[in-house]
Design a protein around this motif. Structure first.
Motif, short mmCIF file in Angstrom:
data_model
loop_
_atom_site.label_atom_id
_atom_site.label_comp_id
_atom_site.label_asym_id
_atom_site.label_seq_id
_atom_site.Cartn_x
_atom_site.Cartn_y
_atom_site.Cartn_z
N SER A 19 0.79 -1.49 -0.18
CA SER A 19 -0.34 -0.21 -0.19
C SER A 19 0.90 1.36 0.10
O SER A 19 0.43 2.18 -0.44
CB SER A 19 -0.99 0.25 1.30
N SER A 20 2.75 0.81 0.67
CA SER A 20 3.09 2.30 0.61
C SER A 20 3.72 2.31 -0.87
O SER A 20 3.86 3.58 -1.52
CB SER A 20 3.64 2.03 1.38
N ARG A 21 3.69 1.47 -1.75
CA ARG A 21 4.04 1.42 -2.17
C ARG A 21 2.76 1.94 -3.73
O ARG A 21 3.51 3.39 -4.60
CB ARG A 21 4.82 -0.03 -3.52
N ARG A 26 8.54 5.80 0.50
CA ARG A 26 9.35 4.99 0.25
C ARG A 26 8.70 4.28 1.99
O ARG A 26 8.21 5.46 2.98
CB ARG A 26 10.14 5.51 0.32
N SER A 27 8.48 2.83 2.35
CA SER A 27 8.10 2.32 3.31
C SER A 27 9.69 2.62 4.45
O SER A 27 10.61 1.68 4.16
CB SER A 27 7.23 1.10 3.35
N ALA A 70 10.19 7.98 16.09
CA ALA A 70 10.97 9.38 15.33
C ALA A 70 10.88 9.09 13.40
O ALA A 70 11.44 10.43 13.19
CB ALA A 70 12.30 9.35 16.34
N LEU A 71 11.72 8.04 13.60
CA LEU A 71 11.77 7.52 12.03
C LEU A 71 10.76 7.68 11.30
O LEU A 71 10.76 8.49 10.48
CB LEU A 71 12.59 5.77 12.06
N GLU A 72 9.40 7.42 11.76
CA GLU A 72 8.48 7.53 11.28
C GLU A 72 8.23 9.55 10.43
O GLU A 72 7.77 9.85 9.74
CB GLU A 72 7.03 6.92 11.75
N VAL A 78 11.38 14.15 5.41
CA VAL A 78 12.00 14.20 4.59
C VAL A 78 10.93 14.32 3.22
O VAL A 78 11.46 15.05 2.56
CB VAL A 78 13.18 12.99 4.83
N ASN A 79 10.21 13.86 3.04
CA ASN A 79 9.12 13.63 1.96
C ASN A 79 8.53 14.94 1.78
O ASN A 79 8.29 15.28 0.59
CB ASN A 79 8.28 12.94 2.53
N LYS A 80 8.40 15.37 2.92
CA LYS A 80 7.26 16.95 2.45
C LYS A 80 8.59 18.21 2.54
O LYS A 80 7.55 19.40 2.01
CB LYS A 80 6.55 17.07 4.32
N GLY A 81 9.85 17.96 2.68
CA GLY A 81 10.71 18.88 2.41
C GLY A 81 10.83 20.29 3.61
O GLY A 81 11.18 20.33 3.81
#
Lengths: 231, 213
Positions: A19-21, A26-27, A70-72, A78-81
């Motif tokens: 579902s992430s893909r 990226r999961s 924290a990683l999530e 990161v994805n949102k910049g």
């Protein structure tokens, strides 16, 4: 309910991955609490079963849980910049990720007496210890002294400097991994001197804990790491 | 027992202003026996040994703290001196039957600077819960404002330029026997609800205001 209990962890993980893909995300790799290779009470009397259980199931588990969170959050930022959030998360990642890294090493640094805990290192590591510290007793004395003198929370380490090909004794504060003291440092033996590592059994007498912990140090594992890094 | 803002200590292990079992069931006699009787005592004893024969010997505790902080690059006596000071301040921050919401001027100031007592509670709670490793959370006064501060290891607001008013010790030894299984959040809640001495906070605030004027 029944269907969920039949689905394996791998299947659910696979569904999440798929579902992430599909969403184009990226999961991230998350972490789980590693099992101890011995029973909680197997290190007695040096370290009590009560401490081992709480240390593993409460403290290390909390680091794993908080590291994953924290990683999530980092992944999303990161994805949102979102640079500010990425930077803001660094201390939580260092603390909880470090806690996971350090404790994972620590459990391997310990072994029950009947599985070799406390047996002095032989081979290459034994020789290197004699060269750098005069004797194993010399190393133990130095590490115990530095561990006892550490103010607050942290770790005392025996490390290998891969570049200089020397052994070093050093301490780190809080959950800082040894590599924060030098990029070429590889941890061989780490001893947790946070109060939670000894308080229920030794109370405020940290030196007594440090005297006894050597009886369950797994030098076989340290030797394996040393020989692998020296190739 | 009036609590003053300036803790002079002068290398004496002062007993808490209540018997060691007086804070039960919220903080056990066993904890006080170790925390005060062993940890605090060791800081005082070790400080005495450390400054013996040096220019710091005989100087007030606050003097030693300010002169060994060295902008964070701590000189050796700092830890013992600051921890001796912090612990005396901590015992006096608590009282039997304490905790809960203050009243009068103190409540008004908390509402002014935090919007409500509940917001102050949340901020103090968060500071105490998120101080990584060993340290302290504080209510402090500076520039005519109340604020919440958290500090690592032995650091306290004195070296950060503000007046300490209230503290909670979040080193593991402070709660590890009573709140087993790493339950720091429960310890903080118990401290806030059952132990805080707002009388001590008020008199420290008066002293801080007088010293600032």
């Amino acid at each position: 309910m029944a269907i969920r209990s039949l689905a394996s962890r791998r299947t659910l993980a696979g569904l999440k991955e798929t579902s992430s893909r599909l969403l184009g995300l990226r999961s991230i790799q998350t972490f789980t609490l590693p099992d101890l290779p011995y029973d909680y009470s197997a290190l007695e009397p040096a370290i009590s079963g009560e401490i081992m259980q709480i240390h593993h199931q409460k403290h290390h588990q909390a680091y794993v849980t908080n590291y994953n969170n924290a990683l999530e959050q980092l992944d999303q930022a990161v994805n949102k910049g979102d640079a500010s959030t990425v930077v803001k998360l660094q201390s939580a990642i260092k603390f909880n990720g470090g806690g996971h890294v350090n404790h994972s090493i620590f459990w391997k640094n310990l072994a029950p007496v009947k599985e070799g805990g406390g047996e002095p290192p032989k081979g290459a590591l034994g020789g290197a210890i004699d060269t750098h510290f005069g004797s194993l007793e010399g190393l133990v004395k130095k590490m115990s002294a530095e561990g006892a003198a550490l103010q607050g929370s942290g770790w005392v380490w025996l490390g290998l400097d891969k570049e200089l090909k020397t052994l070093v004794v050093d301490t780190t504060a809080n959950q800082d991994p040894l590599v924060t003291k030098g990029g070429s440092l590889v941890p061989l033996v780490g001893i947790d001197v946070w109060e939670h590592a000894y308080y229920l059994q030794y109370k405020n007498v940290r030196p007594e804990y440090l005297k006894n912990v050597w009886k369950v140090i797994n030098w076989k594992y340290a030797s394996e790491v040393y020989e692998k890094e020296c190739k | 027992m009036a609590a003053s803002a300036a803790v002079t200590a002068n290398y004496v292990l002062k007993p808490p202003p209540y018997p060691l079992d007086a804070l039960e069931p919220h903080m056990s006699k066993q904890t006080l026996e170790f925390h005060w009787g062993k940890h605090h005592r060791a800081y005082v004893d070790n400080l005495k040994k450390q400054v013996l024969g040096s220019e710091l010997e005989g100087k007030p505790l606050e003097h030693i703290i300010q002169n060994t902080y060295n902008n964070g690059d701590l000189l050796p006596p700092f830890n013992n001196a600051a921890q001796a000071w912090n612990h005396e301040f901590f015992w006096e921050s608590m009282k039997p039957g304490g905790g809960g919401k203050p009243s009068g001027e103190l409540l008004a100031l908390l509402e002014r600077d935090f919007t409500s007592y509940e917001k102050f509670y949340d901020e103090f709670n968060a500071a105490a819960a998120t101080q990584f490793g060993a340290g302290w959370a504080w209510l402090a006064y500076a520039d005519n404002k109340l604020k919440v501060v958290k500090t690592p290891n032995a650091v306290n607001p004195l070296v950060l330029g503000s007046f300490p008013l209230l503290t909670i010790d979040v080193w593991e030894h402070a709660y590890y026997l009573d709140f087993q299984q790493n339950r720091r959040p429960d310890y903080i809640k118990t401290f806030m609800n059952n132990l805080v001495s707002w009388e001590a906070v008020s008199s420290r605030l008066e002293a801080a205001k007088a010293a600032s004027s």
